[in-house]
Scaffold this motif. Structure first.
Motif, short mmCIF file in Angstrom:
data_model
loop_
_atom_site.label_atom_id
_atom_site.label_comp_id
_atom_site.label_asym_id
_atom_site.label_seq_id
_atom_site.Cartn_x
_atom_site.Cartn_y
_atom_site.Cartn_z
N GLU A 21 26.69 -42.48 27.18
CA GLU A 21 25.59 -41.70 27.72
C GLU A 21 25.98 -40.22 27.82
O GLU A 21 27.07 -39.89 28.30
CB GLU A 21 25.20 -42.25 29.10
N HIS A 22 25.08 -39.34 27.39
CA HIS A 22 25.40 -37.92 27.36
C HIS A 22 24.11 -37.10 27.31
O HIS A 22 23.02 -37.64 27.15
CB HIS A 22 26.28 -37.59 26.15
N TRP A 23 24.27 -35.81 27.43
CA TRP A 23 23.17 -34.87 27.20
C TRP A 23 23.74 -33.61 26.56
O TRP A 23 24.95 -33.36 26.63
CB TRP A 23 22.40 -34.52 28.48
N HIS A 24 22.89 -32.79 25.95
CA HIS A 24 23.34 -31.52 25.39
C HIS A 24 22.15 -30.57 25.32
O HIS A 24 20.99 -30.97 25.40
CB HIS A 24 23.99 -31.69 24.01
N GLY A 25 22.45 -29.28 25.20
CA GLY A 25 21.40 -28.28 25.15
C GLY A 25 21.95 -26.88 25.09
O GLY A 25 23.17 -26.67 24.95
N ALA A 26 21.06 -25.91 25.19
CA ALA A 26 21.44 -24.50 25.15
C ALA A 26 21.92 -24.06 26.53
O ALA A 26 21.73 -24.76 27.53
CB ALA A 26 20.25 -23.65 24.72
N THR A 27 22.54 -22.89 26.58
CA THR A 27 22.91 -22.29 27.86
C THR A 27 21.73 -21.45 28.35
O THR A 27 20.79 -21.19 27.60
CB THR A 27 24.16 -21.41 27.72
N PRO A 28 21.77 -20.98 29.59
CA PRO A 28 20.64 -20.16 30.08
C PRO A 28 20.44 -18.87 29.31
O PRO A 28 19.32 -18.35 29.27
CB PRO A 28 21.04 -19.88 31.54
N LYS A 29 21.48 -18.33 28.67
CA LYS A 29 21.35 -17.03 28.01
C LYS A 29 21.65 -17.08 26.53
O LYS A 29 21.76 -16.03 25.89
CB LYS A 29 22.27 -16.01 28.69
N SER A 30 21.79 -18.28 25.97
CA SER A 30 22.07 -18.37 24.54
C SER A 30 21.34 -19.54 23.92
O SER A 30 21.36 -20.65 24.46
CB SER A 30 23.58 -18.53 24.30
N ALA A 31 20.71 -19.28 22.78
CA ALA A 31 20.18 -20.38 21.98
C ALA A 31 21.34 -21.14 21.33
O ALA A 31 22.45 -20.63 21.25
CB ALA A 31 19.25 -19.82 20.90
N VAL A 32 21.06 -22.34 20.90
CA VAL A 32 22.06 -23.11 20.16
C VAL A 32 21.35 -23.90 19.06
O VAL A 32 20.24 -24.39 19.25
CB VAL A 32 22.87 -24.05 21.08
N THR A 33 21.99 -23.97 17.89
CA THR A 33 21.46 -24.72 16.76
C THR A 33 22.52 -25.70 16.29
O THR A 33 23.69 -25.35 16.22
CB THR A 33 21.08 -23.77 15.59
N TYR A 34 22.09 -26.93 15.99
CA TYR A 34 23.05 -27.93 15.50
C TYR A 34 22.37 -28.88 14.53
O TYR A 34 21.15 -29.01 14.49
CB TYR A 34 23.67 -28.71 16.67
N LEU A 35 23.21 -29.50 13.70
CA LEU A 35 22.78 -30.61 12.86
C LEU A 35 23.24 -31.90 13.54
O LEU A 35 24.42 -32.02 13.91
CB LEU A 35 23.39 -30.50 11.47
N ALA A 36 22.33 -32.84 13.71
CA ALA A 36 22.64 -34.13 14.33
C ALA A 36 22.64 -35.20 13.24
O ALA A 36 21.66 -35.38 12.52
CB ALA A 36 21.60 -34.47 15.40
#
Length: 281
Positions: free
Chosen positions: A109-124
Motif C-alpha cells: 500500500e502506498h501513495w504518490h503525488g506532487a509537492t506543494p510547489k512543484s509539479a511532477v511527471t512520471y511514467l507508470a
C-alpha cells in the motif's frame, strides 16, 4: 489588479511548463475520484497478448496527490520531470526527482503525488490487474509533510546572481550576453509601453534607454518548481533617457524558465511604487 494579472500569468506559465515537462501528450484531466488536485493522464501502451504491461504518463500539478492504493501486479514509476512524494504504508515519505525509479512491490500500500510547489511527471509501468484503492489521503496529512529542498538557498542564490549580472550587462550594453539570457518569446513591460526581445536589445544597444545603474534594495525569490522561478527586485534605477539622467524607484518582476542547462528570462516588468514600498517575504 496587478496581483490578479500576475497570478493569471503564473497560472498560464504553470500549464505551459507542464506541457513542456510531459514527454508524451498530456492527455485528459482525470476526474477527482481517487485523487486531489489536477492530474493529466495519457495511456501510452495498453497491455495485450504479447506485452503484459500497461504504460501510462501522469502529469501532476503542484498539490496534486493520489489516495492510498496498491497494485496486485506491482508497478514501477519512472520520474521524468519535477519533484514529488512517494510513501509506503508505515514508512517515511520519500522525495522523488527526475531520473528516479520507484519500484512499488505487489500489494504494498502506498501513495504518490506532487509537492506543494512543484509539479511532477512520471511514467507508470504495471500489469493488467486493476489498481485497488484503499484509504483517502487527507489534505491535513499531506500538509504536514515537510517541504523538500526545491527552494534551497543554492537555487535562490543562483537566480539572484543571474539577476545581478543582468543589471550589469544592461549597464554595459552587453547585448550578446543579454541575447543569450532573454528567451526568444520574452516580453518587457516599462512605464512607456511593452515590447519583445528584439526591441529591448535594440533599445539597450543604441542607448535610447541606458540603464546606467540599478541600486538593489530588496530581493525576493519564489520557486514554483525546479525549472520555474520568479524574482522580485526593489530597485532605484538611474537611467539615461533623452539626454538626461533620471532616477526612479521600481519593483521589477522577473520570470525565469530553465531550458536544458540554461536559465532564460521570460518576462521583465517594471512597476512604479512608493518610496516606502517593501516586498513581502
Amino acid at each position: 489588479m496587478r496581483a490578479l494579472l500576475t497570478g493569471l500569468f503564473i497560472g498560464m506559465l504553470s500549464i505551459s511548463s507542464f506541457a513542456q515537462e510531459a514527454i508524451f501528450p498530456m492527455g485528459a484531466k482525470a476526474k477527482n475520484v481517487h485523487h486531489t488536485g489536477d492530474i493529466w493522464l495519457t495511456h501510452v501502451v495498453d497491455a495485450d497478448e504479447i506485452f503484459k504491461h500497461n504504460i501510462a504518463q501522469a502529469v501532476s500539478a503542484p498539490r496534486a496527490f493520489l489516495n492510498w492504493h496498491l497494485h496486485p501486479d506491482g508497478q514501477q514509476l519512472l520520474i521524468t520531470n519535477g519533484v514529488g512524494f512517494y510513501q509506503e504504508k508505515g514508512k517515511e515519505v520519500q522525495v522523488v526527482r527526475a531520473g528516479d525509479v520507484i519500484k512499488c512491490l505487489p500489494n504494498v500500500e502506498h501513495w504518490h503525488g506532487a509537492t506543494p510547489k512543484s509539479a511532477v511527471t512520471y511514467l507508470a509501468i504495471g500489469g493488467p490487474t486493476p489498481t485497488k484503492w484503499t484509504d483517502e489521503l487527507s489534505a491535513e496529512d499531506y500538509n504536514k509533510i515537510p517541504l523538500p529542498e526545491i527552494n534551497n538557498s543554492s537555487l535562490e542564490n543562483e537566480i539572484k546572481e543571474l539577476s545581478k549580472a543582468k543589471w550589469k550587462w544592461m549597464a554595459e550594453k552587453d547585448v550578446d550576453k543579454l541575447a543569450n539570457l532573454f528567451h526568444d518569446q520574452s516580453r518587457f513591460v516599462h512605464m512607456s509601453g511593452s515590447w519583445k526581445k528584439d526591441r529591448e536589445l535594440e533599445i539597450i544597444e543604441t542607448g535610447s534607454i541606458w540603464y546606467k545603474n540599478a541600486d538593489v534594495h530588496d530581493v525576493v525569490v519564489e520557486t514554483f518548481d525546479d525549472n520555474t522561478v520568479v524574482l522580485w527586485n526593489r530597485i532605484t534605477l538611474t537611467a539615461h533617457v533623452r539626454g538626461n539622467d533620471v532616477s526612479n524607484e521600481f519593483t521589477v518582476t522577473e520570470f525565469y524558465k530553465k531550458e536544458g542547462d540554461d536559465w532564460k528570462l521570460l518576462d521583465l516588468t517594471f512597476s512604479s511604487v512608493r518610496d516606502t514600498h517593501e516586498i513581502a517575504h
